[in-house]
Design an enzyme around this catalytic site. Structure first.
Site, short mmCIF file in Angstrom:
data_model
loop_
_atom_site.label_atom_id
_atom_site.label_comp_id
_atom_site.label_asym_id
_atom_site.label_seq_id
_atom_site.Cartn_x
_atom_site.Cartn_y
_atom_site.Cartn_z
N SER A 18 0.83 -1.19 0.00
CA SER A 18 0.00 0.00 0.00
C SER A 18 0.88 1.26 0.00
CB SER A 18 -0.94 -0.04 1.22
OG SER A 18 -1.94 0.93 1.13
N ASP B 228 -5.67 -2.96 -2.54
CA ASP B 228 -4.61 -2.77 -1.54
C ASP B 228 -3.94 -4.09 -1.18
OD1 ASP B 228 -3.49 -2.45 1.26
OD2 ASP B 228 -4.20 -0.41 0.91
#
Length: 285
Positions: free
Chosen positions: A43, A166
């Protein structure tokens, strides 16, 4: 550069605005001349490491403290306009391209000999996808966007027709991946306290929403609490053997994935910068 023993790695797990903790750590590493054989970003941690590998001290601080307050960067307006709370194209395009406001030094990133792994979650089957430096090109930072596409807050990021979310959904703390790649000393950057245990309830609502369109990714999301806790337990066992150094804030200063304050960001950055002092000694031991 600092002298190190064996194959070394740094893992930055990201965490939205909490990731400024990693920014402080990486700026201190640049100051101290510390490098690593391999870097693993999840991320926002992938964006942190891109600037680190490009040698751009202070770039991340400006993104978190200045640019993130702009409406074009993140906000409800973006979400209602195109379904993305965080405008990843603004962050990794408008600001970061060669003619942007604060370009990522791609030539320096490409020339850095360190390996770079970017973790994303395949929306179709929920598996972890590990992109690497060869998937990044000048002004093409799609894999960083894919790794940072928070479910519900953002639409999936499409690469070659595949939807990605993510990376923290599928492999939130990729210590085992680093071990599999032959790394012997690992610096692990967490953005929650070291004793934090994730619960199913934390992810239940967004996981259910995600499941409507991407059932496999939603199922993986629903199990993230267990994946995170298991991977943290592995890291803590390895820490006892001296194979992992865990750096984690003892408090969050009011920060969360999508919530921040200038004071909180500043304090978290300073905490990361201070804690990074332990890295040089660990790598030499």
């Amino acid at each position: 550069m600092a002298m190190v023993t064996g194959r070394t790695a740094i893992i930055d797990v990201g965490g939205g605005y909490r990731s400024i903790f990693g920014a402080g750590i990486l700026d201190r590493c640049l100051e101290d001349g510390i490098d690593f054989d391999r870097c693993y970003g999840v991320s926002a941690g992938s964006a942190n490491l891109a600037s680190f590998l490009a040698g751009q001290k202070g770039r991340l601080y400006r993104f978190y403290l200045v640019y993130s307050s702009r409406k074009a960067y993140a906000g409800a307006g973006n979400f209602f306009t195109d379904g993305n709370y965080i405008n990843l194209d603004y962050v990794y395009g408008t600001l970061s391209k060669h003619d942007g406001e604060y370009p990522l030094d791609y030539p320096a990133l490409a020339a850095n000999p360190a390996g770079f792994t970017i973790v994303a979650c395949n929306g179709n089957d929920g598996s972890a996808t590990y992109f690497d430096k060869s998937d990044i090109r000048q002004d093409d930072y799609d894999v960083l966007k894919a790794s940072s596409s928070v479910p519900v807050a953002n639409k999936p990021y499409m690469i070659d027709g595949v939807p990605y979310f993510d990376g923290g959904i599928a492999d939130p703390i990729p210590v085992q991946k680093a071990l599999d790649d032959g790394c012997e000393r690992i610096v692990l950057v967490l953005t929650r306290p070291k004793d934090y245990q994730r619960t199913r309830s934390h992810d239940a609502i967004p996981a259910r929403i995600l499941s409507r369109s991407y059932p496999k990714a939603g199922e993986r999301f629903m199990q993230r609490y267990k994946t995170y806790n298991d991977e943290l337990a592995l890291a803590r066992r390895l820490e006892k053997d001296g194979r992992v150094l865990i750096l984690a804030p003892d408090q969050l200063y009011g920060l969360d994935t999508l919530h921040k304050s200038r004071e909180g960001l500043t304090k978290m950055y300073r905490r990361g910068y201070r804690d990074a002092k332990a890295i040089a000694g660990y790598l030499k031991s």
